[in-house]
Design an enzyme around this catalytic site. Structure first.
Site, PDB file in Angstrom:
ATOM      1  N   GLN A  20       4.958   9.024   7.261  1.00  0.00           N
ATOM      2  CA  GLN A  20       4.072   9.989   6.591  1.00  0.00           C
ATOM      3  C   GLN A  20       4.590  11.402   6.809  1.00  0.00           C
ATOM      4  O   GLN A  20       4.607  12.221   5.895  1.00  0.00           O
ATOM      5  CB  GLN A  20       2.639   9.839   7.118  1.00  0.00           C
ATOM      6  CG  GLN A  20       2.027   8.497   6.711  1.00  0.00           C
ATOM      7  CD  GLN A  20       0.636   8.268   7.266  1.00  0.00           C
ATOM      8  OE1 GLN A  20       0.145   9.055   8.063  1.00  0.00           O
ATOM      9  NE2 GLN A  20       0.000   7.180   6.851  1.00  0.00           N
TER      10      GLN A  20
ATOM     11  N   ARG B 100      -7.927  12.523  12.816  1.00  0.00           N
ATOM     12  CA  ARG B 100      -6.505  12.183  13.008  1.00  0.00           C
ATOM     13  C   ARG B 100      -5.615  13.424  12.981  1.00  0.00           C
ATOM     14  O   ARG B 100      -5.905  14.374  12.259  1.00  0.00           O
ATOM     15  CB  ARG B 100      -6.079  11.135  11.963  1.00  0.00           C
ATOM     16  CG  ARG B 100      -6.852   9.835  12.154  1.00  0.00           C
ATOM     17  CD  ARG B 100      -6.463   8.783  11.171  1.00  0.00           C
ATOM     18  NE  ARG B 100      -5.075   8.357  11.338  1.00  0.00           N
ATOM     19  CZ  ARG B 100      -4.450   7.553  10.491  1.00  0.00           C
ATOM     20  NH1 ARG B 100      -5.075   7.091   9.432  1.00  0.00           N
ATOM     21  NH2 ARG B 100      -3.196   7.211  10.711  1.00  0.00           N
TER      22      ARG B 100
ATOM     23  N   ARG C  99      -7.539  -3.187   9.334  1.00  0.00           N
ATOM     24  CA  ARG C  99      -6.647  -4.148  10.000  1.00  0.00           C
ATOM     25  C   ARG C  99      -7.305  -4.789  11.227  1.00  0.00           C
ATOM     26  O   ARG C  99      -6.959  -5.909  11.600  1.00  0.00           O
ATOM     27  CB  ARG C  99      -5.321  -3.482  10.355  1.00  0.00           C
ATOM     28  CG  ARG C  99      -4.595  -2.944   9.122  1.00  0.00           C
ATOM     29  CD  ARG C  99      -3.126  -2.714   9.360  1.00  0.00           C
ATOM     30  NE  ARG C  99      -2.569  -1.772   8.403  1.00  0.00           N
ATOM     31  CZ  ARG C  99      -2.239  -2.048   7.150  1.00  0.00           C
ATOM     32  NH1 ARG C  99      -2.412  -3.277   6.692  1.00  0.00           N
ATOM     33  NH2 ARG C  99      -1.739  -1.117   6.358  1.00  0.00           N
TER      34      ARG C  99
ATOM     35  N   SER D  36       7.746   8.797  12.024  1.00  0.00           N
ATOM     36  CA  SER D  36       6.551   8.619  11.192  1.00  0.00           C
ATOM     37  C   SER D  36       6.949   8.805   9.730  1.00  0.00           C
ATOM     38  O   SER D  36       7.445   9.864   9.343  1.00  0.00           O
ATOM     39  CB  SER D  36       5.483   9.639  11.577  1.00  0.00           C
ATOM     40  OG  SER D  36       4.604   9.886  10.487  1.00  0.00           O
TER      41      SER D  36
ATOM     42  N   ARG E 126       3.097   6.026  -3.263  1.00  0.00           N
ATOM     43  CA  ARG E 126       4.260   6.836  -3.633  1.00  0.00           C
ATOM     44  C   ARG E 126       4.575   6.715  -5.118  1.00  0.00           C
ATOM     45  O   ARG E 126       5.056   7.669  -5.739  1.00  0.00           O
ATOM     46  CB  ARG E 126       5.472   6.418  -2.779  1.00  0.00           C
ATOM     47  CG  ARG E 126       5.307   6.859  -1.313  1.00  0.00           C
ATOM     48  CD  ARG E 126       6.110   5.970  -0.392  1.00  0.00           C
ATOM     49  NE  ARG E 126       6.226   6.488   0.963  1.00  0.00           N
ATOM     50  CZ  ARG E 126       5.321   6.317   1.929  1.00  0.00           C
ATOM     51  NH1 ARG E 126       4.192   5.653   1.678  1.00  0.00           N
ATOM     52  NH2 ARG E 126       5.525   6.809   3.144  1.00  0.00           N
TER      53      ARG E 126
ATOM     54  N   LYS F 130       0.831  -1.213   0.000  1.00  0.00           N
ATOM     55  CA  LYS F 130       0.000   0.000   0.000  1.00  0.00           C
ATOM     56  C   LYS F 130       0.859   1.256   0.000  1.00  0.00           C
ATOM     57  O   LYS F 130       0.622   2.179  -0.781  1.00  0.00           O
ATOM     58  CB  LYS F 130      -0.916  -0.032   1.240  1.00  0.00           C
ATOM     59  CG  LYS F 130      -1.865   1.155   1.337  1.00  0.00           C
ATOM     60  CD  LYS F 130      -3.106   0.797   2.119  1.00  0.00           C
ATOM     61  CE  LYS F 130      -2.920   0.858   3.626  1.00  0.00           C
ATOM     62  NZ  LYS F 130      -2.787   2.233   4.135  1.00  0.00           N
ATOM     63  N   SER F 131       1.868   1.295   0.865  1.00  0.00           N
ATOM     64  CA  SER F 131       2.715   2.493   0.969  1.00  0.00           C
ATOM     65  C   SER F 131       3.443   2.773  -0.345  1.00  0.00           C
ATOM     66  O   SER F 131       3.517   3.914  -0.802  1.00  0.00           O
ATOM     67  CB  SER F 131       3.767   2.302   2.067  1.00  0.00           C
ATOM     68  OG  SER F 131       3.158   2.221   3.318  1.00  0.00           O
TER      69      SER F 131
ATOM     70  N   ASP G 112       2.029  -1.345  11.787  1.00  0.00           N
ATOM     71  CA  ASP G 112       0.668  -1.662  11.322  1.00  0.00           C
ATOM     72  C   ASP G 112       0.243  -3.075  11.705  1.00  0.00           C
ATOM     73  O   ASP G 112      -0.898  -3.463  11.481  1.00  0.00           O
ATOM     74  CB  ASP G 112       0.579  -1.480   9.803  1.00  0.00           C
ATOM     75  CG  ASP G 112       0.659  -0.009   9.422  1.00  0.00           C
ATOM     76  OD1 ASP G 112       0.373   0.851  10.278  1.00  0.00           O
ATOM     77  OD2 ASP G 112       1.015   0.288   8.266  1.00  0.00           O
TER      78      ASP G 112
ATOM     79  N   GLY H  17      -4.649   8.156   5.490  1.00  0.00           N
ATOM     80  CA  GLY H  17      -3.725   9.092   6.134  1.00  0.00           C
ATOM     81  C   GLY H  17      -2.523   9.375   5.248  1.00  0.00           C
ATOM     82  O   GLY H  17      -2.011  10.494   5.205  1.00  0.00           O
TER      83      GLY H  17
HETATM   84  C1  S3P Z   1       2.566   4.792   6.344  1.00  0.00           C
HETATM   85  C2  S3P Z   1       3.175   5.123   7.507  1.00  0.00           C
HETATM   86  C3  S3P Z   1       2.701   4.691   8.832  1.00  0.00           C
HETATM   87  C4  S3P Z   1       1.729   3.531   8.712  1.00  0.00           C
HETATM   88  C5  S3P Z   1       0.700   3.765   7.653  1.00  0.00           C
HETATM   89  C6  S3P Z   1       1.372   3.934   6.293  1.00  0.00           C
HETATM   90  C7  S3P Z   1       3.130   5.312   5.072  1.00  0.00           C
HETATM   91  O1  S3P Z   1       2.036   5.769   9.468  1.00  0.00           O
HETATM   92  O2  S3P Z   1       1.102   3.296   9.946  1.00  0.00           O
HETATM   93  O3  S3P Z   1      -0.195   2.684   7.569  1.00  0.00           O
HETATM   94  O4  S3P Z   1       2.737   4.825   3.980  1.00  0.00           O
HETATM   95  O5  S3P Z   1       3.966   6.210   5.135  1.00  0.00           O
HETATM   96  P1  S3P Z   1       2.827   6.874  10.343  1.00  0.00           P
HETATM   97  O6  S3P Z   1       3.693   7.638   9.432  1.00  0.00           O
HETATM   98  O7  S3P Z   1       1.744   7.722  10.928  1.00  0.00           O
HETATM   99  O8  S3P Z   1       3.569   6.100  11.382  1.00  0.00           O
END
Ligand code: S3P
Length: 447
Positions: free
Chosen positions: A181, A132, A407, A179, A37, A32-33, A332, A104
């Site tokens: 993100q 959030r 999840r 983090s 990107r 997913k991440s 996660d 997020g």
């Molecule tokens: C993610 C970063 C994590 C993770 C989220 C995906 C990302 O969050 O929990 O599911 O794709 O960068 P945080 O950056 O808030 O830790």
């Protein structure tokens, strides 16, 4: 399992106990991440970026929709994408509000990217995402010169970004929490900022943005201990081909399922094993003694990310004490680690998990409530949980609410396999956020 309709999961669904071991080979969906990107960087590269094994989950579709709204053509054929990038200055002002849905990653990374665009945008999200914290991202962007407005002292969506005539300046920013993100939002803004942008973390969060920025030709480097990343202003990103590895966070549900259901033997192919995501292997194999899990020969895939085949046979699990450092690369996986702990031979304690309270739901509180509802003894703590395992015996089962969190739904589905009466999940359709077809894949391993 009942009540699955077409491609879309029904809102309420019962996962029946597994009568026999789970058996089969499964390729889990794309990461997913990395999928987010790939679209974002593809959109601002000069030309066409091809993405294979893209995750077409709801979160990633939110990212695609955002870029389409900003004038980017994205051809999607199942899990293959062609992103027609228009260069760093090629996005156009969207004609409507950008809706990040439940994602997020979409919202936070876009805050960084949009801070540097010469136009006005508003980002919002669903009811969960609007609760959030966004302030952690807004603060460093403002220090770089971004103009962002919004409610609750700019800590919640919806947020408005006034990019016109803004000139960003690079900074050194030590983040208050590790983090990815937050780090990625700063790096996206850093692509456009004068001078150098550096992000320092107390411990290294997932590094997919850095790896992809390198692949796209950005001027980026790392400190020796790799907790600091430094990026210099870039004129041009070069499009590339990205083969997205299978998501280790999705694989984790099947790893735990096959470990806890006796007589199981499951093979998971093409799973991402990036060390910043591989905490689940350490926790299950080293800490909880899951001797049936083997990570077979890791190799570097086409997108600069390591992948491996994972074989899982059932085994007994030991209780463990898991600290914040061990949890970070498995952040996660908290819900499914709690489920693994529910079948271990004793009490497992997870500490330093405060961030879990601000994920898609308060995952500490919701896991404590859900485990209790299916007959598992546990104690909620401020920054963690203690779960008392059954030593491999079935739990009673019962009914839980996913709270719209993918999840939570998948973790409790796995617990349902080792229950007496099954686990009924309200809000089971949340799995479509990251794993459309999850319940079908789980059912496919039954004998
Ligand atoms: C993610 C970063 C994590 C993770 C989220 C995906 C990302 O969050 O929990 O599911 O794709 O960068 P945080 O950056 O808030 O830790």
């Amino acid at each position: 399992m009942e009540l699955v309709k077409g491609n879309r999961t029904a809102p309420m669904l019962r996962v029946d106990p597994a009568e026999n071991g789970l058996v089969g080979t499964l390729g889990v969906p794309g990461d997913k991440s990395i999928s987010h990107r790939a679209v974002m960087l593809g959109a601002i590269a000069d030309g066409v970026t091809e993405v294979t094994n893209f995750l077409p989950g709801e979160d990633n579709i939110s990212t695609i929709n955002a870029f389409r709204l900003m004038g980017i053509t994205i051809d999607q054929d199942g899990t293959t994408l062609k992103v027609h990038g228009k260069g760093l200055r090629g996005l156009s002002e969207p004609t409507d509000i950008i809706d990040a849905g439940n994602s997020g990653t979409t919202a936070r990374l876009l805050l960084g990217l949009l801070s540097a665009q010469d136009f006005f945008t508003v980002i919002t999200g669903d009811a969960s995402l609007r609760t959030r914290p966004m302030g952690r991202v807004v603060e460093p962007l403002r220090l770089m010169g971004a103009r962002i407005q919004g409610a609750d002292e700019t800590n919640r969506l919806p947020l408005a970004i006034v990019g016109k005539d803004v000139v960003l300046e690079g900074r050194y920013y030590p983040t208050p929490v590790p983090s990815a993100q937050l780090k990625s939002a700063i790096l996206f803004a850093g692509l456009y900022a004068e001078g150098e942008t550096s992000v320092k973390e107390v411990a290294k969060s997932r590094d997919h943005t850095e790896r992809l920025l390198k692949l796209f030709g950005a001027d980026i480097d790392f400190s020796d201990d790799s907790t600091t990343v430094t990026l210099r202003k870039t004129d041009k990103l070069t499009p590339c081909s990205i083969a997205v590895p299978g998501d280790p966070s999705s694989a984790a549900f099947f790893m735990v399922a096959a470990a806890i259901v006796p007589d199981s033997e499951v093979v998971l192919t093409n799973v991402g094993t990036n060390p910043t995501r591989a905490g689940i292997f350490n926790i299950l194999i080293e800490k909880m003694g899951a001797s049936g899990i083997k990570v077979n020969s890791t190799e570097e895939g086409a997108s600069g990310e390591p992948v491996a085949e994972i074989t899982v046979k059932s085994s007994s699990l030991k209780p463990a004490v898991i600290n914040a450092k061990e949890l970070l690369p498995a952040i996660d996986e908290f819900p499914i680690i709690c489920v693994a702990a529910a079948f271990a031979n004793g009490a497992t304690k997870i500490m330093g998990a405060g961030e879990l309270r601000v994920k898609e739901c308060d995952r500490i509180a919701v896991m404590a409530k859900s485990l209790t509802a299916i007959g598992v003894k546990c104690e909620e703590e401020d920054e963690g949980i203690v779960v008392y395992g059954t030593g491999g015996k079935r739990v009673r089962g019962g009914r839980i609410d996913s709270h719209g969190d993918h999840r939570i739904a998948m973790a409790l589905a796995v617990a349902g396999l080792m229950s007496e009466v099954g686990v009924t999940i309200d809000g089971a359709d949340a799995v479509d956020v990251s794993f459309p077809g999850f319940f079908g894949a789980l059912d496919g391993l039954r004998r």
